[in-house]
Design a protein around this motif. Structure first.
Motif, PDB file in Angstrom:
ATOM      1  N   VAL A 107      -9.783   0.339   0.769  1.00  0.00           N
ATOM      2  CA  VAL A 107      -8.389   0.792   0.860  1.00  0.00           C
ATOM      3  C   VAL A 107      -7.854   1.183  -0.519  1.00  0.00           C
ATOM      4  O   VAL A 107      -7.046   2.105  -0.642  1.00  0.00           O
ATOM      5  CB  VAL A 107      -7.507  -0.274   1.555  1.00  0.00           C
ATOM      6  CG1 VAL A 107      -6.044   0.152   1.559  1.00  0.00           C
ATOM      7  CG2 VAL A 107      -8.001  -0.500   2.991  1.00  0.00           C
ATOM      8  N   SER A 108      -8.340   0.510  -1.591  1.00  0.00           N
ATOM      9  CA  SER A 108      -7.914   0.942  -2.936  1.00  0.00           C
ATOM     10  C   SER A 108      -8.382   2.380  -3.195  1.00  0.00           C
ATOM     11  O   SER A 108      -7.696   3.151  -3.866  1.00  0.00           O
ATOM     12  CB  SER A 108      -8.420  -0.018  -4.012  1.00  0.00           C
ATOM     13  OG  SER A 108      -9.798   0.176  -4.282  1.00  0.00           O
ATOM     14  N   THR A 156      -5.090  -2.100  -5.699  1.00  0.00           N
ATOM     15  CA  THR A 156      -3.885  -1.494  -5.136  1.00  0.00           C
ATOM     16  C   THR A 156      -3.708  -1.790  -3.658  1.00  0.00           C
ATOM     17  O   THR A 156      -2.694  -1.454  -3.083  1.00  0.00           O
ATOM     18  CB  THR A 156      -3.939   0.027  -5.326  1.00  0.00           C
ATOM     19  OG1 THR A 156      -5.194   0.493  -4.809  1.00  0.00           O
ATOM     20  CG2 THR A 156      -3.827   0.402  -6.777  1.00  0.00           C
ATOM     21  N   ALA A 157      -4.721  -2.380  -3.020  1.00  0.00           N
ATOM     22  CA  ALA A 157      -4.605  -2.672  -1.592  1.00  0.00           C
ATOM     23  C   ALA A 157      -4.181  -4.113  -1.372  1.00  0.00           C
ATOM     24  O   ALA A 157      -4.022  -4.542  -0.240  1.00  0.00           O
ATOM     25  CB  ALA A 157      -5.940  -2.407  -0.899  1.00  0.00           C
ATOM     26  N   ASP A 158      -3.999  -4.850  -2.452  1.00  0.00           N
ATOM     27  CA  ASP A 158      -3.712  -6.279  -2.347  1.00  0.00           C
ATOM     28  C   ASP A 158      -2.342  -6.629  -2.890  1.00  0.00           C
ATOM     29  O   ASP A 158      -1.838  -5.986  -3.807  1.00  0.00           O
ATOM     30  CB  ASP A 158      -4.749  -7.076  -3.154  1.00  0.00           C
ATOM     31  CG  ASP A 158      -5.931  -7.441  -2.286  1.00  0.00           C
ATOM     32  OD1 ASP A 158      -6.576  -6.504  -1.786  1.00  0.00           O
ATOM     33  OD2 ASP A 158      -6.187  -8.639  -2.095  1.00  0.00           O
ATOM     34  N   GLN A 212      -4.830   0.707 -10.828  1.00  0.00           N
ATOM     35  CA  GLN A 212      -5.523   1.691  -9.996  1.00  0.00           C
ATOM     36  C   GLN A 212      -6.550   1.103  -9.039  1.00  0.00           C
ATOM     37  O   GLN A 212      -6.936   1.762  -8.084  1.00  0.00           O
ATOM     38  CB  GLN A 212      -6.217   2.727 -10.894  1.00  0.00           C
ATOM     39  CG  GLN A 212      -5.214   3.606 -11.612  1.00  0.00           C
ATOM     40  CD  GLN A 212      -5.877   4.525 -12.626  1.00  0.00           C
ATOM     41  OE1 GLN A 212      -7.063   4.795 -12.549  1.00  0.00           O
ATOM     42  NE2 GLN A 212      -5.107   5.001 -13.576  1.00  0.00           N
ATOM     43  N   SER A 213      -7.031  -0.110  -9.293  1.00  0.00           N
ATOM     44  CA  SER A 213      -8.079  -0.638  -8.416  1.00  0.00           C
ATOM     45  C   SER A 213      -7.555  -1.681  -7.440  1.00  0.00           C
ATOM     46  O   SER A 213      -7.919  -1.678  -6.281  1.00  0.00           O
ATOM     47  CB  SER A 213      -9.211  -1.256  -9.231  1.00  0.00           C
ATOM     48  OG  SER A 213      -9.933  -0.257  -9.908  1.00  0.00           O
ATOM     49  N   SER A 252     -10.684  -4.322   1.181  1.00  0.00           N
ATOM     50  CA  SER A 252      -9.649  -4.127   0.164  1.00  0.00           C
ATOM     51  C   SER A 252     -10.082  -3.062  -0.849  1.00  0.00           C
ATOM     52  O   SER A 252      -9.281  -2.203  -1.254  1.00  0.00           O
ATOM     53  CB  SER A 252      -9.370  -5.467  -0.533  1.00  0.00           C
ATOM     54  OG  SER A 252      -8.607  -5.274  -1.694  1.00  0.00           O
ATOM     55  N   LEU A 290       4.028   2.097 -11.799  1.00  0.00           N
ATOM     56  CA  LEU A 290       4.653   0.893 -11.273  1.00  0.00           C
ATOM     57  C   LEU A 290       5.118  -0.082 -12.338  1.00  0.00           C
ATOM     58  O   LEU A 290       4.358  -0.911 -12.802  1.00  0.00           O
ATOM     59  CB  LEU A 290       3.641   0.172 -10.395  1.00  0.00           C
ATOM     60  CG  LEU A 290       3.465   0.778  -9.014  1.00  0.00           C
ATOM     61  CD1 LEU A 290       2.324   0.115  -8.317  1.00  0.00           C
ATOM     62  CD2 LEU A 290       4.742   0.645  -8.220  1.00  0.00           C
ATOM     63  N   ARG A 340       2.184   1.694  -3.503  1.00  0.00           N
ATOM     64  CA  ARG A 340       1.160   2.116  -4.454  1.00  0.00           C
ATOM     65  C   ARG A 340       0.691   3.549  -4.183  1.00  0.00           C
ATOM     66  O   ARG A 340       0.421   4.308  -5.100  1.00  0.00           O
ATOM     67  CB  ARG A 340      -0.058   1.186  -4.362  1.00  0.00           C
ATOM     68  CG  ARG A 340       0.251  -0.252  -4.721  1.00  0.00           C
ATOM     69  CD  ARG A 340      -0.058  -0.511  -6.169  1.00  0.00           C
ATOM     70  NE  ARG A 340       0.214  -1.891  -6.542  1.00  0.00           N
ATOM     71  CZ  ARG A 340       0.044  -2.358  -7.763  1.00  0.00           C
ATOM     72  NH1 ARG A 340      -0.394  -1.580  -8.727  1.00  0.00           N
ATOM     73  NH2 ARG A 340       0.326  -3.603  -8.059  1.00  0.00           N
ATOM     74  N   GLU A 348     -15.909   2.793  -4.265  1.00  0.00           N
ATOM     75  CA  GLU A 348     -15.729   1.523  -4.983  1.00  0.00           C
ATOM     76  C   GLU A 348     -16.408   0.368  -4.269  1.00  0.00           C
ATOM     77  O   GLU A 348     -16.997  -0.518  -4.906  1.00  0.00           O
ATOM     78  CB  GLU A 348     -14.225   1.235  -5.131  1.00  0.00           C
ATOM     79  CG  GLU A 348     -13.882  -0.021  -5.886  1.00  0.00           C
ATOM     80  CD  GLU A 348     -14.400   0.011  -7.322  1.00  0.00           C
ATOM     81  OE1 GLU A 348     -13.886   0.780  -8.132  1.00  0.00           O
ATOM     82  OE2 GLU A 348     -15.362  -0.733  -7.628  1.00  0.00           O
ATOM     83  N   ILE A 380       0.826  -1.202   0.000  1.00  0.00           N
ATOM     84  CA  ILE A 380       0.000   0.000   0.000  1.00  0.00           C
ATOM     85  C   ILE A 380       0.866   1.260   0.000  1.00  0.00           C
ATOM     86  O   ILE A 380       0.602   2.214  -0.734  1.00  0.00           O
ATOM     87  CB  ILE A 380      -0.976  -0.047   1.203  1.00  0.00           C
ATOM     88  CG1 ILE A 380      -1.991  -1.176   0.973  1.00  0.00           C
ATOM     89  CG2 ILE A 380      -1.683   1.292   1.410  1.00  0.00           C
ATOM     90  CD1 ILE A 380      -2.771  -1.580   2.203  1.00  0.00           C
ATOM     91  N   LEU A 395      -8.333  -9.960  -1.213  1.00  0.00           N
ATOM     92  CA  LEU A 395      -9.504  -9.764  -2.061  1.00  0.00           C
ATOM     93  C   LEU A 395     -10.119 -11.079  -2.514  1.00  0.00           C
ATOM     94  O   LEU A 395     -11.319 -11.152  -2.800  1.00  0.00           O
ATOM     95  CB  LEU A 395      -9.006  -8.997  -3.289  1.00  0.00           C
ATOM     96  CG  LEU A 395      -9.971  -8.461  -4.288  1.00  0.00           C
ATOM     97  CD1 LEU A 395     -10.942  -7.514  -3.611  1.00  0.00           C
ATOM     98  CD2 LEU A 395      -9.228  -7.733  -5.407  1.00  0.00           C
ATOM     99  N   VAL A 429      -5.932   4.613  -1.395  1.00  0.00           N
ATOM    100  CA  VAL A 429      -4.717   4.764  -2.203  1.00  0.00           C
ATOM    101  C   VAL A 429      -4.957   5.805  -3.295  1.00  0.00           C
ATOM    102  O   VAL A 429      -4.140   6.704  -3.521  1.00  0.00           O
ATOM    103  CB  VAL A 429      -4.290   3.402  -2.817  1.00  0.00           C
ATOM    104  CG1 VAL A 429      -3.186   3.592  -3.852  1.00  0.00           C
ATOM    105  CG2 VAL A 429      -3.856   2.437  -1.723  1.00  0.00           C
ATOM    106  N   PRO A 470     -13.805  -4.563  -8.780  1.00  0.00           N
ATOM    107  CA  PRO A 470     -13.666  -3.204  -9.303  1.00  0.00           C
ATOM    108  C   PRO A 470     -14.777  -2.940 -10.330  1.00  0.00           C
ATOM    109  O   PRO A 470     -14.823  -3.606 -11.353  1.00  0.00           O
ATOM    110  CB  PRO A 470     -12.300  -3.198 -10.000  1.00  0.00           C
ATOM    111  CG  PRO A 470     -11.640  -4.479  -9.634  1.00  0.00           C
ATOM    112  CD  PRO A 470     -12.724  -5.448  -9.259  1.00  0.00           C
TER     113      PRO A 470
END
Lengths: 400, 400
Positions: free
Chosen positions: A305-306, B141-143, B138-139, A302, B322, A29, A123, A26, B285, A309, A131
């Motif tokens: 949290v995205s 991103t928490a994983d 972009q989506s 998750s 990235l 990113r 989201e 995280i 996720l 980010v 997503p």
């Protein structure tokens, strides 16, 4: 980046866990360290590491200039709405999983975020970990959206899947689902389709850039689906799914939630159990489908949290723009065209044949005393009119 | 926003069509009018409205300061690479559908874009119209990404699907696919897995933020799959699919393209015909799957134009970060563990039983003279070693 989390329930504790577990990913990113400074909850959590950062007072968060992002995972419209609005007005981005809040106040909250050059992101409000909000907003931008159809509620999909595999009645499977924690003690929001209704309202508002009032969406749940309906569906190699749909037909947007029969030609046919799936049809792109866990602590967290980010990477830049407060009134359902699967008692065959153009008669060996058939495509209005003259046992819309 | 399109082949003319057809939607989404000022092609198109904006000279585009976005849809590495690099160095964002270019030079081109505060976007390079690059970037991103597995090539998926439904041999179906335009005259890049290999190289590089050289990915095509293999798969209620996979096993990243047997528990099982599907497993996720048209003029062009919209909205802001030029060397395949479906001639049963732990024997009524079985999980190295002692007719990895 210092953030505050409103609510330490299932999703809130999931957000805490996601940020702790995937700390390194995280940070990489987001481009900086994301740290939870406060958790707002009415309760205390003695012995839990979160106890040190628990606050019972939202104003502490609202008035702390160090907090740039507020995560709202309390659920419900009040007090979530007033907290979120205050946070946005104070220049803090908000990330939420709260579908009721987004469906009801999304347009207004997005407008505030736009004016303040911050972000209101959601989201996780539809499809849990799948997503879909960001792809609709940022990926499917070259297309006009002809249709969105989703299996958006895991509880009802689980119930319908089990009714099919076990041959059981709705009430039996609901009870099992409640024991397994897949259905709530008060299951009304799920089984009556209200949850799916809010979610399709959000997706439709995003797809057409105008506010759709969820109360104007035709909504029918799954409580009237019986083991016998499932037997008929099996005889047709079909499944009954609770589909939430919005469809642009010659410039009129229809929106509805209802159980429908689909067969294996439909991309959502193999979305079973608690999984969700969302099909988007673009005018040039054709079909795109998104599939995954539609609920659950960690998948939902998750997705939240995205958003954190994304909000971190977009300080000072508003990235969600399309959802004006202008109202989109769904088209009159009585003009919507479907095929219908219909069951009437024996003795009404002739009347049925006079009233409907029958495309197919359906029979199941161990169901007798009734006459079941599928109509040709007809409007909802014409169907309702004809149905008055029959003792309809059940009727389910058919998508094949 | 004035843009230039390099190449007026299938995708290039699709881009032109998408921008003309969905002019209003695109303008609304991009926030300004997107206009094609030049189309670069060696050919002329007399009578076609594009003729007025055709140029044969890339330097006209490179030196026009009004051009802020260049769309590269020529395909191939040369001269695409030098055009794209020059455009980026001149401060023009680039949107491309060119998987060879991205797989080979992605890291370098992304680095230039980052330094220049512009964008190098390539949504259409993998999965055609399916949003996957942007969701990964972009989506999700928490994983931490544990696995990406895709059906990334429509031609081979079509061939395998038809072999299954028709019971035909590979060569027969390939010929039909060529006649229908689903396979190229020279089908090698598709049927040998090279196309899927470049695509999984791109996805793996994005997922782990390091450059994966596609030449280091183990790649096996579908040319050796026979009608008999399909019969065995049917007997197992399984399908054979060309899967492109990268998998993080205890910190080692395996990457491979190979035909594998999957059953209906696998989310990609019902991805048939020319469709593509991409399964992503996140550590928190769980499974997320994306499905749609993996190729085709308009779906691919729609994805390219969604990049143009994104580039327009992000002038001066780099959004893809990235994928460093640091190399990620895929782990040694000989340590990768799979189950194998194996066919040997009758007479070798006893040797097979000595060499392998056999999980299941498979028989098909009209195939005789051979002994077929599925092994327990074993390493590729151990399999190769044992296989030397048998006259293996065919072997296919099994994912169930």
């Amino acid at each position: 980046m210092k953030i505050a989390v409103l609510g330490f329930g299932t999703v809130g504790s999931g957000v805490y866990e996601v940020i702790k577990t995937n700390y390194e990913t995280i940070t990489k990113r987001a481009g900086e360290v994301v740290d939870i400074k406060y958790v707002l909850d009415l309760r205390d959590f003695p012995g839990n590491p979160v106890q040190d950062i628990i606050t019972h007072d939202f104003s502490v968060i609202a008035n702390d200039p160090e907090i740039k992002i507020v995560v709202e995972v309390m659920g419900g419209v009040d007090p979530a709405y007033s907290f979120v609005k205050e946070a946005l007005l104070k220049g803090k981005s908000v990330c939420t999983s709260n579908k009721e809040l987004v469906a009801k106040h999304g347009a207004e909250l997005l407008e505030i975020a736009k004016q303040k050059k911050i972000n209101f992101l959601f989201e996780a409000s539809v499809g849990g970990g799948i997503p879909i909000i960001r792809p609709l907003n940022q990926s499917l931008t070259a297309d006009e959206i002809d249709e969105i159809t989703g299996i958006l509620n895991g509880t009802t999909n689980y119930i319908l899947s089990k009714m099919k595999t076990q041959g059981s009645e709705f009430a039996t499977v609901l009870k099992e689902a409640q024991e397994l924690g897949y259905a709530e003690r008060n299951p009304e929001a799920d089984v009556e389709g209200f949850d799916a209704c809010r979610k399709i309202a959000i997706l439709t508002s995003l797809a057409y850039g105008m506010h759709v009032d969820f109360e104007q969406i035709y909504t029918e749940g799954i409580t009237k689906i019986t083991a016998e309906d499932i037997k008929y569906a099996n005889a047709l190699d079909a499944s009954i799914k609770l589909l939430a749909t919005s469809k642009n037909v010659d410039g009129k947007v229809y929106a509805m939630v209802a159980p429908k029969m689909i067969n294996d030609k439909h991309p959502l046919f193999s979305v079973n159990d608690v999984f969700n799936g969302i099909l988007v049809k673009g005018n040039l792109l054709g079909d795109v489908m998104f599939y995954g866990s539609g609920a659950g602590k960690l998948p939902t967290a998750s997705a939240v949290v995205s958003d954190v980010v994304d909000a971190t990477k977009h300080m000072g830049i508003n990235i969600m723009t399309l959802w004006s407060s202008k109202h989109l009134i769904p088209a009159d359902m009585s003009t919507y065209e479907s095929k219908f699967f219909v069951r009437v008692p024996l003795g009404e065959e002739e009347t049925a044949k006079e009233l409907f153009k029958i495309a197919k008669v359906v029979s199941v060996p161990d169901i007798d005393g009734e006459y079941a058939f599928i109509t040709e495509k007809m409007t909802e209005g014409a169907f309702e009119e004809a149905a008055k003259k029959l003792s309809i046992i059940n009727r389910i819309r058919v998508e094949f």
